[in-house]
Motif scaffolding. Structure first.
Motif, PDB file in Angstrom:
ATOM      1  N   CYS A   1     -10.707  31.788  26.918  1.00  0.00           N
ATOM      2  CA  CYS A   1     -11.203  31.947  25.555  1.00  0.00           C
ATOM      3  C   CYS A   1     -12.723  31.965  25.608  1.00  0.00           C
ATOM      4  CB  CYS A   1     -10.703  30.813  24.670  1.00  0.00           C
ATOM      5  SG  CYS A   1     -11.355  30.820  22.985  1.00  0.00           S
ATOM      6  N   THR A   2     -13.305  33.095  25.264  1.00  0.00           N
ATOM      7  CA  THR A   2     -14.750  33.236  25.210  1.00  0.00           C
ATOM      8  C   THR A   2     -15.217  32.950  23.795  1.00  0.00           C
ATOM      9  OG1 THR A   2     -14.732  34.905  26.962  1.00  0.00           O
ATOM     10  CG2 THR A   2     -16.690  34.799  25.572  1.00  0.00           C
ATOM     11  N   ALA A   3     -16.165  32.026  23.652  1.00  0.00           N
ATOM     12  CA  ALA A   3     -16.645  31.618  22.334  1.00  0.00           C
ATOM     13  C   ALA A   3     -18.097  32.010  22.127  1.00  0.00           C
ATOM     14  CB  ALA A   3     -16.497  30.110  22.156  1.00  0.00           C
ATOM     15  N   ALA A   4     -18.402  32.439  20.922  1.00  0.00           N
ATOM     16  CA  ALA A   4     -19.767  32.758  20.519  1.00  0.00           C
ATOM     17  C   ALA A   4     -20.020  32.168  19.140  1.00  0.00           C
ATOM     18  CB  ALA A   4     -19.992  34.265  20.497  1.00  0.00           C
ATOM     19  N   GLY A   5     -21.254  31.739  18.897  1.00  0.00           N
ATOM     20  CA  GLY A   5     -21.599  31.160  17.611  1.00  0.00           C
ATOM     21  C   GLY A   5     -21.182  29.714  17.451  1.00  0.00           C
ATOM     22  N   VAL A   6     -20.801  29.065  18.534  1.00  0.00           N
ATOM     23  CA  VAL A   6     -20.365  27.676  18.505  1.00  0.00           C
ATOM     24  C   VAL A   6     -20.511  27.089  19.901  1.00  0.00           C
ATOM     25  CG1 VAL A   6     -17.973  28.294  18.974  1.00  0.00           C
ATOM     26  CG2 VAL A   6     -18.477  26.132  17.825  1.00  0.00           C
ATOM     27  N   ILE A   7     -20.744  25.790  19.979  1.00  0.00           N
ATOM     28  CA  ILE A   7     -20.834  25.100  21.266  1.00  0.00           C
ATOM     29  C   ILE A   7     -19.549  24.316  21.464  1.00  0.00           C
ATOM     30  CG2 ILE A   7     -22.115  23.433  22.645  1.00  0.00           C
ATOM     31  CD1 ILE A   7     -24.594  24.145  21.021  1.00  0.00           C
ATOM     32  N   LEU A   8     -18.736  24.746  22.404  1.00  0.00           N
ATOM     33  CA  LEU A   8     -17.409  24.174  22.577  1.00  0.00           C
ATOM     34  C   LEU A   8     -17.417  22.720  23.006  1.00  0.00           C
ATOM     35  CD1 LEU A   8     -15.368  27.058  24.259  1.00  0.00           C
ATOM     36  CD2 LEU A   8     -15.480  26.406  21.843  1.00  0.00           C
ATOM     37  N   SER A   9     -18.439  22.286  23.711  1.00  0.00           N
ATOM     38  CA  SER A   9     -18.490  20.911  24.194  1.00  0.00           C
ATOM     39  C   SER A   9     -18.586  19.890  23.066  1.00  0.00           C
ATOM     40  CB  SER A   9     -19.659  20.725  25.157  1.00  0.00           C
ATOM     41  OG  SER A   9     -20.896  20.930  24.502  1.00  0.00           O
ATOM     42  N   ARG A  10     -18.944  20.323  21.875  1.00  0.00           N
ATOM     43  CA  ARG A  10     -19.161  19.414  20.761  1.00  0.00           C
ATOM     44  C   ARG A  10     -17.979  19.302  19.803  1.00  0.00           C
ATOM     45  NH1 ARG A  10     -25.338  21.140  18.942  1.00  0.00           N
ATOM     46  NH2 ARG A  10     -26.347  20.703  20.949  1.00  0.00           N
ATOM     47  N   ILE A  11     -16.975  20.124  19.987  1.00  0.00           N
ATOM     48  CA  ILE A  11     -15.866  20.162  19.040  1.00  0.00           C
ATOM     49  C   ILE A  11     -14.531  20.276  19.763  1.00  0.00           C
ATOM     50  CG2 ILE A  11     -17.252  21.164  17.198  1.00  0.00           C
ATOM     51  CD1 ILE A  11     -16.025  23.882  17.917  1.00  0.00           C
ATOM     52  N   SER A  12     -13.469  20.096  19.011  1.00  0.00           N
ATOM     53  CA  SER A  12     -12.131  20.255  19.550  1.00  0.00           C
ATOM     54  C   SER A  12     -11.794  21.731  19.720  1.00  0.00           C
ATOM     55  CB  SER A  12     -11.094  19.608  18.625  1.00  0.00           C
ATOM     56  OG  SER A  12     -11.290  18.214  18.530  1.00  0.00           O
ATOM     57  N   VAL A  13     -10.966  22.021  20.707  1.00  0.00           N
ATOM     58  CA  VAL A  13     -10.463  23.366  20.917  1.00  0.00           C
ATOM     59  C   VAL A  13      -8.962  23.280  21.144  1.00  0.00           C
ATOM     60  CG1 VAL A  13     -10.972  23.276  23.391  1.00  0.00           C
ATOM     61  CG2 VAL A  13     -10.718  25.495  22.255  1.00  0.00           C
ATOM     62  N   ALA A  14      -8.237  24.256  20.657  1.00  0.00           N
ATOM     63  CA  ALA A  14      -6.785  24.242  20.759  1.00  0.00           C
ATOM     64  C   ALA A  14      -6.256  25.604  21.160  1.00  0.00           C
ATOM     65  CB  ALA A  14      -6.163  23.818  19.429  1.00  0.00           C
ATOM     66  N   TRP A  15      -5.045  25.592  21.694  1.00  0.00           N
ATOM     67  CA  TRP A  15      -4.293  26.814  21.949  1.00  0.00           C
ATOM     68  C   TRP A  15      -2.996  26.753  21.163  1.00  0.00           C
ATOM     69  CZ3 TRP A  15      -5.720  31.144  24.642  1.00  0.00           C
ATOM     70  CH2 TRP A  15      -6.848  31.045  25.469  1.00  0.00           C
ATOM     71  N   TYR A  16      -2.683  27.850  20.500  1.00  0.00           N
ATOM     72  CA  TYR A  16      -1.433  28.025  19.786  1.00  0.00           C
ATOM     73  C   TYR A  16      -0.690  29.216  20.367  1.00  0.00           C
ATOM     74  CZ  TYR A  16      -2.715  24.867  15.921  1.00  0.00           C
ATOM     75  OH  TYR A  16      -3.045  23.776  15.142  1.00  0.00           O
ATOM     76  N   ARG A  17       0.592  29.299  20.069  1.00  0.00           N
ATOM     77  CA  ARG A  17       1.355  30.486  20.456  1.00  0.00           C
ATOM     78  C   ARG A  17       2.340  30.841  19.363  1.00  0.00           C
ATOM     79  NH1 ARG A  17       5.121  28.061  25.391  1.00  0.00           N
ATOM     80  NH2 ARG A  17       6.554  26.835  24.075  1.00  0.00           N
ATOM     81  N   GLN A  18       2.701  32.100  19.322  1.00  0.00           N
ATOM     82  CA  GLN A  18       3.699  32.569  18.377  1.00  0.00           C
ATOM     83  C   GLN A  18       4.614  33.556  19.079  1.00  0.00           C
ATOM     84  OE1 GLN A  18       2.232  34.342  14.717  1.00  0.00           O
ATOM     85  NE2 GLN A  18       4.106  33.730  13.664  1.00  0.00           N
ATOM     86  N   ALA A  19       5.880  33.201  19.171  1.00  0.00           N
ATOM     87  CA  ALA A  19       6.884  34.059  19.768  1.00  0.00           C
ATOM     88  C   ALA A  19       7.468  34.969  18.703  1.00  0.00           C
ATOM     89  CB  ALA A  19       7.985  33.221  20.410  1.00  0.00           C
TER      90      ALA A  19
END
Length: 113
Positions: free
Chosen positions: A22-40
């Motif tokens: 997951c490439t992120a722009a406009g946010v610093i990932l180290s400072r916030i939560s990150v999650a993965w979801y899926r939809q079958a």
């Protein structure tokens, strides 16, 4: 604006492994939560991994012990490493930032028997 782009989805055989990015722009990932979801297909979207700013992780029983969420702070990237894949893992996987309500467009994972 916050922008998330997933990559790494592929067609794999059961028992195999795959790592999504997951490439992120406009946010610093180290400072916030990150999650993965899926939809079958035909099913509701479900949470498969959560990583908070302090490094704590949470996984549902369906993927616990097989999936690992991580971040690479220097490159502002998040990952989902998936091992021992099952056909039931077939879905489109999304990177998500809970505090920003930001979602990527998803990357498709197909696991064959």
């Amino acid at each position: 604006q916050v922008r998330l782009v997933e990559s790494g989805g592929d067609l794999v055989q059961a028992g195999g492994s795959l790592t999504l990015s997951c490439t992120a722009a406009g946010v610093i990932l180290s400072r916030i939560s990150v999650a993965w979801y899926r939809q079958a297909p035909g099913k509701q979207r479900e949470l498969v991994a959560m990583l908070d700013a302090g490094g704590s992780t949470n996984y549902p029983d369906s993927v616990k012990g097989r999936f690992t969420i991580s971040r690479e702070n220097g490159r502002n990237l998040a990952y989902l490493t998936m091992n021992s894949l099952k056909p039931e893992d077939t879905a489109t996987y999304y990177c998500m930032l809970p505090t920003k309500d930001a979602w990527g467009q998803g990357t498709r994972v197909t696991v064959t028997p």
